[in-house]
Write a protein that holds these residues in place. Sequence first.
Motif, PDB file in Angstrom:
ATOM      1  N   ALA A   6      43.760  38.599  38.980  1.00 17.18           N
ATOM      2  CA  ALA A   6      42.968  37.389  39.261  1.00 17.18           C
ATOM      3  C   ALA A   6      42.129  37.103  38.058  1.00 17.18           C
ATOM      4  CB  ALA A   6      42.347  37.775  40.502  1.00 17.18           C
ATOM      5  N   ALA A   7      41.703  38.180  37.431  1.00 12.71           N
ATOM      6  CA  ALA A   7      40.846  37.712  36.371  1.00 12.71           C
ATOM      7  C   ALA A   7      41.452  37.187  35.239  1.00 12.71           C
ATOM      8  CB  ALA A   7      40.330  39.184  35.644  1.00 12.71           C
ATOM      9  N   LEU A   8      42.790  37.735  35.094  1.00 12.52           N
ATOM     10  CA  LEU A   8      43.490  37.042  34.062  1.00 12.52           C
ATOM     11  C   LEU A   8      43.827  35.376  34.168  1.00 12.52           C
ATOM     12  CD1 LEU A   8      46.107  39.835  32.870  1.00 12.52           C
ATOM     13  CD2 LEU A   8      44.177  38.543  31.290  1.00 12.52           C
ATOM     14  N   ALA A   9      44.087  35.259  35.445  1.00 10.78           N
ATOM     15  CA  ALA A   9      44.501  33.907  35.979  1.00 10.78           C
ATOM     16  C   ALA A   9      43.534  32.963  35.909  1.00 10.78           C
ATOM     17  CB  ALA A   9      45.143  33.776  37.391  1.00 10.78           C
ATOM     18  N   VAL A  85      33.027  28.875  31.837  1.00 12.36           N
ATOM     19  CA  VAL A  85      33.123  29.266  32.973  1.00 12.36           C
ATOM     20  C   VAL A  85      34.140  30.173  33.656  1.00 12.36           C
ATOM     21  CG1 VAL A  85      33.315  28.185  35.537  1.00 12.36           C
ATOM     22  CG2 VAL A  85      31.649  27.141  33.765  1.00 12.36           C
ATOM     23  N   GLY A  86      35.422  29.807  33.022  1.00 16.17           N
ATOM     24  CA  GLY A  86      36.479  30.664  33.252  1.00 16.17           C
ATOM     25  C   GLY A  86      36.294  32.328  32.654  1.00 16.17           C
ATOM     26  N   LEU A  87      35.716  32.164  31.536  1.00 13.49           N
ATOM     27  CA  LEU A  87      35.415  33.436  30.927  1.00 13.49           C
ATOM     28  C   LEU A  87      34.275  34.281  31.936  1.00 13.49           C
ATOM     29  CD1 LEU A  87      35.956  35.727  28.820  1.00 13.49           C
ATOM     30  CD2 LEU A  87      34.125  34.262  27.356  1.00 13.49           C
ATOM     31  N   LEU A  88      33.582  33.550  32.213  1.00 16.28           N
ATOM     32  CA  LEU A  88      32.187  34.201  33.140  1.00 16.28           C
ATOM     33  C   LEU A  88      32.947  34.647  34.275  1.00 16.28           C
ATOM     34  CD1 LEU A  88      29.406  34.835  33.975  1.00 16.28           C
ATOM     35  CD2 LEU A  88      29.486  32.524  34.915  1.00 16.28           C
ATOM     36  N   PHE A  89      33.882  34.034  35.156  1.00 16.70           N
ATOM     37  CA  PHE A  89      34.408  34.326  36.401  1.00 16.70           C
ATOM     38  C   PHE A  89      35.636  35.628  36.117  1.00 16.70           C
ATOM     39  CE2 PHE A  89      33.519  30.002  38.072  1.00 16.70           C
ATOM     40  CZ  PHE A  89      32.236  30.452  38.573  1.00 16.70           C
ATOM     41  N   ALA A  90      36.171  35.347  34.995  1.00 15.04           N
ATOM     42  CA  ALA A  90      37.160  36.626  34.639  1.00 15.04           C
ATOM     43  C   ALA A  90      36.377  37.933  34.251  1.00 15.04           C
ATOM     44  CB  ALA A  90      37.868  36.430  33.327  1.00 15.04           C
ATOM     45  N   ILE A  91      34.956  37.908  33.787  1.00 18.07           N
ATOM     46  CA  ILE A  91      34.155  38.882  33.468  1.00 18.07           C
ATOM     47  C   ILE A  91      33.731  39.573  34.687  1.00 18.07           C
ATOM     48  CG2 ILE A  91      32.136  39.622  32.568  1.00 18.07           C
ATOM     49  CD1 ILE A  91      32.739  37.770  30.151  1.00 18.07           C
ATOM     50  N   ASN A  93      35.252  39.407  37.837  1.00 18.34           N
ATOM     51  CA  ASN A  93      36.256  40.128  38.154  1.00 18.34           C
ATOM     52  C   ASN A  93      36.551  41.501  37.683  1.00 18.34           C
ATOM     53  OD1 ASN A  93      37.313  38.810  40.560  1.00 18.34           O
ATOM     54  ND2 ASN A  93      38.978  37.511  39.542  1.00 18.34           N
ATOM     55  N   ILE A  94      36.483  41.445  36.499  1.00 22.50           N
ATOM     56  CA  ILE A  94      36.588  42.761  35.763  1.00 22.50           C
ATOM     57  C   ILE A  94      35.618  43.896  36.051  1.00 22.50           C
ATOM     58  CG2 ILE A  94      36.906  43.855  33.337  1.00 22.50           C
ATOM     59  CD1 ILE A  94      38.099  41.552  32.552  1.00 22.50           C
ATOM     60  N   SER A  96      34.052  43.784  38.913  1.00 19.77           N
ATOM     61  CA  SER A  96      34.451  44.020  40.343  1.00 19.77           C
ATOM     62  C   SER A  96      35.503  45.261  40.389  1.00 19.77           C
ATOM     63  CB  SER A  96      35.033  42.997  41.229  1.00 19.77           C
ATOM     64  OG  SER A  96      33.959  41.930  41.336  1.00 19.77           O
ATOM     65  N   CYS A  97      36.637  44.947  39.345  1.00 19.41           N
ATOM     66  CA  CYS A  97      37.466  45.947  39.183  1.00 19.41           C
ATOM     67  C   CYS A  97      36.956  47.441  38.923  1.00 19.41           C
ATOM     68  CB  CYS A  97      38.658  45.372  38.357  1.00 19.41           C
ATOM     69  SG  CYS A  97      40.174  46.671  38.204  1.00 19.41           S
ATOM     70  N   GLY A  98      36.094  47.509  37.863  1.00 24.12           N
ATOM     71  CA  GLY A  98      35.338  48.820  37.676  1.00 24.12           C
ATOM     72  C   GLY A  98      34.635  49.256  38.882  1.00 24.12           C
ATOM     73  N   ALA A  99      33.988  48.389  39.618  1.00 24.39           N
ATOM     74  CA  ALA A  99      33.111  49.040  40.693  1.00 24.39           C
ATOM     75  C   ALA A  99      34.082  49.563  41.686  1.00 24.39           C
ATOM     76  CB  ALA A  99      32.408  47.856  41.340  1.00 24.39           C
ATOM     77  N   VAL A 100      35.289  48.782  42.212  1.00 27.82           N
ATOM     78  CA  VAL A 100      36.152  49.620  42.929  1.00 27.82           C
ATOM     79  C   VAL A 100      36.837  50.774  42.457  1.00 27.82           C
ATOM     80  CG1 VAL A 100      38.797  49.175  43.773  1.00 27.82           C
ATOM     81  CG2 VAL A 100      36.949  47.264  43.700  1.00 27.82           C
ATOM     82  N   ILE A 101      36.889  50.992  40.924  1.00 24.17           N
ATOM     83  CA  ILE A 101      37.347  52.155  40.515  1.00 24.17           C
ATOM     84  C   ILE A 101      36.610  53.293  40.846  1.00 24.17           C
ATOM     85  CG2 ILE A 101      38.283  53.505  38.347  1.00 24.17           C
ATOM     86  CD1 ILE A 101      39.242  50.497  37.618  1.00 24.17           C
ATOM     87  N   LEU A 102      35.192  52.978  40.597  1.00 21.93           N
ATOM     88  CA  LEU A 102      34.361  53.997  40.813  1.00 21.93           C
ATOM     89  C   LEU A 102      34.162  54.532  42.105  1.00 21.93           C
ATOM     90  CD1 LEU A 102      31.355  52.696  38.531  1.00 21.93           C
ATOM     91  CD2 LEU A 102      32.927  54.459  37.992  1.00 21.93           C
TER      92      LEU A 102
END
Length: 102
Positions: A6-9, A85-91, A93-94, A96-102
């Motif tokens: 999702a972050a890449l998209a 804006v796309g870069l901000l939303f991608a960051i 998401n990343i 969020s991905c880090g929070a899920v891993i923790l």
Amino acid sequence: GFLLIAALAIFFLGVIRSSVTMTTIFAVTARGAMMATSSTTWVAIPELYPTQVRTTGNALASVINKGGAFLVPYVVESSISIPNVGLLFAILNIVSCGAVIL
């Protein structure tokens, strides 16, 4: 995995502005990956955590979700360029991905 997709998209959605077809492909990919993430959490979480932890986490995620839904139109319509804006939303998401891993 799905959050990174999702972050890449979302990043490419903001950066590559070539055609309606590519924009649609990136938007559908981002939406599908976010739905897959949500579906995965709804299936896996009840098996891993007790009810009180689950409900607290779900409530917190809902509050953050509502705050994000409130702020997004202001960010998109601001003077920030579309690629940023796309870069901000991608960051986000990343993160969020880090929070899920923790």
